[in-house]
Scaffold this motif. Structure first.
Motif, PDB file in Angstrom:
ATOM      1  N   LEU A   1      55.759  52.381  39.598  1.00 44.56           N
ATOM      2  CA  LEU A   1      55.895  52.011  41.088  1.00 44.56           C
ATOM      3  C   LEU A   1      55.479  52.923  42.278  1.00 44.56           C
ATOM      4  CD1 LEU A   1      57.443  49.947  42.733  1.00 44.56           C
ATOM      5  CD2 LEU A   1      59.611  51.061  42.236  1.00 44.56           C
ATOM      6  N   ARG A   2      55.776  54.226  42.074  1.00 42.90           N
ATOM      7  CA  ARG A   2      55.384  55.165  43.141  1.00 42.90           C
ATOM      8  C   ARG A   2      54.055  55.041  43.444  1.00 42.90           C
ATOM      9  NH1 ARG A   2      56.261  58.232  38.584  1.00 42.90           N
ATOM     10  NH2 ARG A   2      54.853  59.069  37.914  1.00 42.90           N
ATOM     11  N   ASP A   3      53.005  54.804  42.709  1.00 41.69           N
ATOM     12  CA  ASP A   3      51.838  54.619  43.141  1.00 41.69           C
ATOM     13  C   ASP A   3      51.687  53.220  44.094  1.00 41.69           C
ATOM     14  OD1 ASP A   3      51.402  56.826  41.352  1.00 41.69           O
ATOM     15  OD2 ASP A   3      49.934  55.653  40.077  1.00 41.69           O
ATOM     16  N   ILE A   4      52.326  52.374  43.632  1.00 41.64           N
ATOM     17  CA  ILE A   4      52.382  50.973  44.348  1.00 41.64           C
ATOM     18  C   ILE A   4      52.596  51.252  45.739  1.00 41.64           C
ATOM     19  CG2 ILE A   4      52.886  48.524  44.543  1.00 41.64           C
ATOM     20  CD1 ILE A   4      50.925  49.213  42.331  1.00 41.64           C
ATOM     21  N   LEU A   5      53.873  51.940  45.699  1.00 43.37           N
ATOM     22  CA  LEU A   5      54.572  52.156  46.911  1.00 43.37           C
ATOM     23  C   LEU A   5      53.881  53.098  47.841  1.00 43.37           C
ATOM     24  CD1 LEU A   5      58.260  52.799  45.813  1.00 43.37           C
ATOM     25  CD2 LEU A   5      57.393  50.813  47.010  1.00 43.37           C
ATOM     26  N   ALA A   6      52.923  53.986  47.354  1.00 41.00           N
ATOM     27  CA  ALA A   6      52.134  54.859  48.159  1.00 41.00           C
ATOM     28  C   ALA A   6      51.015  54.073  48.726  1.00 41.00           C
ATOM     29  CB  ALA A   6      51.585  56.049  47.363  1.00 41.00           C
ATOM     30  N   ALA A   7      50.609  53.106  48.100  1.00 42.55           N
ATOM     31  CA  ALA A   7      49.628  52.234  48.610  1.00 42.55           C
ATOM     32  C   ALA A   7      50.031  51.102  49.680  1.00 42.55           C
ATOM     33  CB  ALA A   7      48.981  51.286  47.440  1.00 42.55           C
ATOM     34  N   ALA A   8      51.277  50.868  49.492  1.00 46.59           N
ATOM     35  CA  ALA A   8      51.768  49.710  50.603  1.00 46.59           C
ATOM     36  C   ALA A   8      52.039  50.561  51.719  1.00 46.59           C
ATOM     37  CB  ALA A   8      53.186  49.404  49.811  1.00 46.59           C
ATOM     38  N   SER A   9      52.744  51.960  51.493  1.00 46.39           N
ATOM     39  CA  SER A   9      53.068  52.890  52.445  1.00 46.39           C
ATOM     40  C   SER A   9      51.611  52.996  53.502  1.00 46.39           C
ATOM     41  CB  SER A   9      53.750  53.966  52.383  1.00 46.39           C
ATOM     42  OG  SER A   9      53.958  54.816  53.292  1.00 46.39           O
ATOM     43  N   ALA A  10      50.889  53.420  52.824  1.00 39.50           N
ATOM     44  CA  ALA A  10      49.377  53.670  53.385  1.00 39.50           C
ATOM     45  C   ALA A  10      48.650  52.481  54.303  1.00 39.50           C
ATOM     46  CB  ALA A  10      48.642  54.267  52.422  1.00 39.50           C
ATOM     47  N   ALA A  11      49.037  51.401  53.647  1.00 42.07           N
ATOM     48  CA  ALA A  11      48.568  50.115  54.403  1.00 42.07           C
ATOM     49  C   ALA A  11      49.332  49.610  55.468  1.00 42.07           C
ATOM     50  CB  ALA A  11      48.084  49.054  53.424  1.00 42.07           C
ATOM     51  N   TYR A  12      50.635  49.960  55.332  1.00 48.11           N
ATOM     52  CA  TYR A  12      51.651  49.139  56.343  1.00 48.11           C
ATOM     53  C   TYR A  12      52.737  49.832  56.927  1.00 48.11           C
ATOM     54  CZ  TYR A  12      49.700  44.784  54.363  1.00 48.11           C
ATOM     55  OH  TYR A  12      48.910  43.993  53.794  1.00 48.11           O
TER      56      TYR A  12
ATOM     57  N   VAL B   1      53.262  41.652  38.158  1.00 52.10           N
ATOM     58  CA  VAL B   1      52.926  41.845  39.365  1.00 52.10           C
ATOM     59  C   VAL B   1      54.130  42.366  40.135  1.00 52.10           C
ATOM     60  CG1 VAL B   1      52.485  40.411  41.773  1.00 52.10           C
ATOM     61  CG2 VAL B   1      51.408  39.882  39.735  1.00 52.10           C
ATOM     62  N   TYR B   2      53.765  43.447  40.943  1.00 54.95           N
ATOM     63  CA  TYR B   2      55.043  44.303  41.627  1.00 54.95           C
ATOM     64  C   TYR B   2      55.050  43.326  43.131  1.00 54.95           C
ATOM     65  CZ  TYR B   2      55.119  48.481  38.984  1.00 54.95           C
ATOM     66  OH  TYR B   2      55.276  49.481  38.189  1.00 54.95           O
ATOM     67  N   GLU B   3      56.257  43.061  43.237  1.00 54.63           N
ATOM     68  CA  GLU B   3      56.674  42.527  44.601  1.00 54.63           C
ATOM     69  C   GLU B   3      57.238  43.427  45.260  1.00 54.63           C
ATOM     70  OE1 GLU B   3      59.262  39.007  46.959  1.00 54.63           O
ATOM     71  OE2 GLU B   3      58.612  38.812  44.930  1.00 54.63           O
ATOM     72  N   ILE B   4      56.729  43.872  46.465  1.00 51.29           N
ATOM     73  CA  ILE B   4      57.392  44.941  47.050  1.00 51.29           C
ATOM     74  C   ILE B   4      57.877  44.390  48.528  1.00 51.29           C
ATOM     75  CG2 ILE B   4      56.998  47.250  48.496  1.00 51.29           C
ATOM     76  CD1 ILE B   4      56.706  47.186  45.193  1.00 51.29           C
ATOM     77  N   LYS B   5      58.839  44.750  49.017  1.00 52.93           N
ATOM     78  CA  LYS B   5      59.432  44.252  50.435  1.00 52.93           C
ATOM     79  C   LYS B   5      59.567  45.714  51.188  1.00 52.93           C
ATOM     80  CE  LYS B   5      61.750  40.212  48.582  1.00 52.93           C
ATOM     81  NZ  LYS B   5      63.117  39.619  48.146  1.00 52.93           N
ATOM     82  N   LEU B   6      59.003  45.202  52.392  1.00 52.91           N
ATOM     83  CA  LEU B   6      59.376  46.796  53.240  1.00 52.91           C
ATOM     84  C   LEU B   6      59.270  46.201  54.658  1.00 52.91           C
ATOM     85  CD1 LEU B   6      56.458  47.408  54.746  1.00 52.91           C
ATOM     86  CD2 LEU B   6      55.921  48.539  52.461  1.00 52.91           C
ATOM     87  N   ILE B   7      59.932  47.066  55.552  1.00 54.14           N
ATOM     88  CA  ILE B   7      60.048  46.750  57.084  1.00 54.14           C
ATOM     89  C   ILE B   7      58.958  47.551  57.914  1.00 54.14           C
ATOM     90  CG2 ILE B   7      61.308  46.891  59.076  1.00 54.14           C
ATOM     91  CD1 ILE B   7      62.677  45.038  57.068  1.00 54.14           C
ATOM     92  N   THR B   8      58.046  46.794  58.301  1.00 57.90           N
ATOM     93  CA  THR B   8      56.755  47.428  59.015  1.00 57.90           C
ATOM     94  C   THR B   8      57.478  48.442  60.198  1.00 57.90           C
ATOM     95  OG1 THR B   8      56.129  45.759  60.383  1.00 57.90           O
ATOM     96  CG2 THR B   8      55.321  45.461  58.040  1.00 57.90           C
TER      97      THR B   8
ATOM     98  N   SER C   1      46.282  47.164  37.926  1.00 63.31           N
ATOM     99  CA  SER C   1      45.106  47.639  38.660  1.00 63.31           C
ATOM    100  C   SER C   1      45.378  48.344  39.935  1.00 63.31           C
ATOM    101  CB  SER C   1      43.910  46.596  39.076  1.00 63.31           C
ATOM    102  OG  SER C   1      44.577  45.500  40.184  1.00 63.31           O
ATOM    103  N   GLY C   2      46.683  47.892  40.723  1.00 63.11           N
ATOM    104  CA  GLY C   2      47.201  48.196  41.694  1.00 63.11           C
ATOM    105  C   GLY C   2      46.400  47.453  43.042  1.00 63.11           C
ATOM    106  N   ALA C   3      45.631  46.560  42.890  1.00 59.88           N
ATOM    107  CA  ALA C   3      45.045  45.710  43.766  1.00 59.88           C
ATOM    108  C   ALA C   3      46.084  44.814  44.458  1.00 59.88           C
ATOM    109  CB  ALA C   3      43.970  44.894  43.155  1.00 59.88           C
ATOM    110  N   LEU C   4      46.014  44.885  45.994  1.00 64.77           N
ATOM    111  CA  LEU C   4      46.866  43.950  46.651  1.00 64.77           C
ATOM    112  C   LEU C   4      46.495  42.580  46.551  1.00 64.77           C
ATOM    113  CD1 LEU C   4      49.066  43.531  48.776  1.00 64.77           C
ATOM    114  CD2 LEU C   4      47.097  43.672  50.523  1.00 64.77           C
ATOM    115  N   LEU C   5      47.285  41.593  45.938  1.00 66.57           N
ATOM    116  CA  LEU C   5      47.055  40.304  45.748  1.00 66.57           C
ATOM    117  C   LEU C   5      47.270  39.399  46.928  1.00 66.57           C
ATOM    118  CD1 LEU C   5      48.535  40.077  42.287  1.00 66.57           C
ATOM    119  CD2 LEU C   5      46.089  40.426  42.650  1.00 66.57           C
ATOM    120  N   HIS C   6      48.362  39.621  47.409  1.00 60.09           N
ATOM    121  CA  HIS C   6      48.744  38.735  48.477  1.00 60.09           C
ATOM    122  C   HIS C   6      49.910  39.510  49.552  1.00 60.09           C
ATOM    123  CE1 HIS C   6      50.080  35.064  50.533  1.00 60.09           C
ATOM    124  NE2 HIS C   6      51.427  35.406  50.383  1.00 60.09           N
TER     125      HIS C   6
END
Length: 86
Positions: free
Chosen positions: A23-34, A51-58, A72-77
């Motif tokens: 999960l920490r890898d996915i969170l790092a990608a989400a944080s970098a992007a958003y 599929v990881y579903e991540i919710k965050l406040i931008t 793979s860590g690819a953003l699907l949606h």
């Protein structure tokens, strides 16, 4: 990781075997992007894959729902409440 406790040993084995990313890898990608602040994560089985579903406040205060391929860590949606879709 936030979702490791409910899923227990099976989740940890899948991460250790390289079947899914931590999960920490996915969170790092989400944080970098958003940017923004993490709210919640779930691991779901969708369409034959994990599929990881991540919710965050931008950074601008919108709720983002991000779906990442757990292997793979690819953003699907990405869905940003209030408008933007990818």
């Amino acid at each position: 990781d936030a979702i490791a406790a409910p899923l227990g040993a099976a989740f940890r084995r899948a991460v250790e075997a390289g079947e899914i990313l931590p999960l920490r890898d996915i969170l790092a990608a989400a944080s970098a992007a958003y940017g923004g602040q993490f709210v919640e994560a779930e691991l779901e089985h969708e369409g034959g894959r994990w599929v990881y579903e991540i919710k965050l406040i931008t950074g601008d205060g919108q709720l983002a729902r991000l779906h990442y391929d757990a292997h793979s860590g690819a953003l699907l949606h990405a869905r940003i409440k209030g408008g933007r879709h990818r």
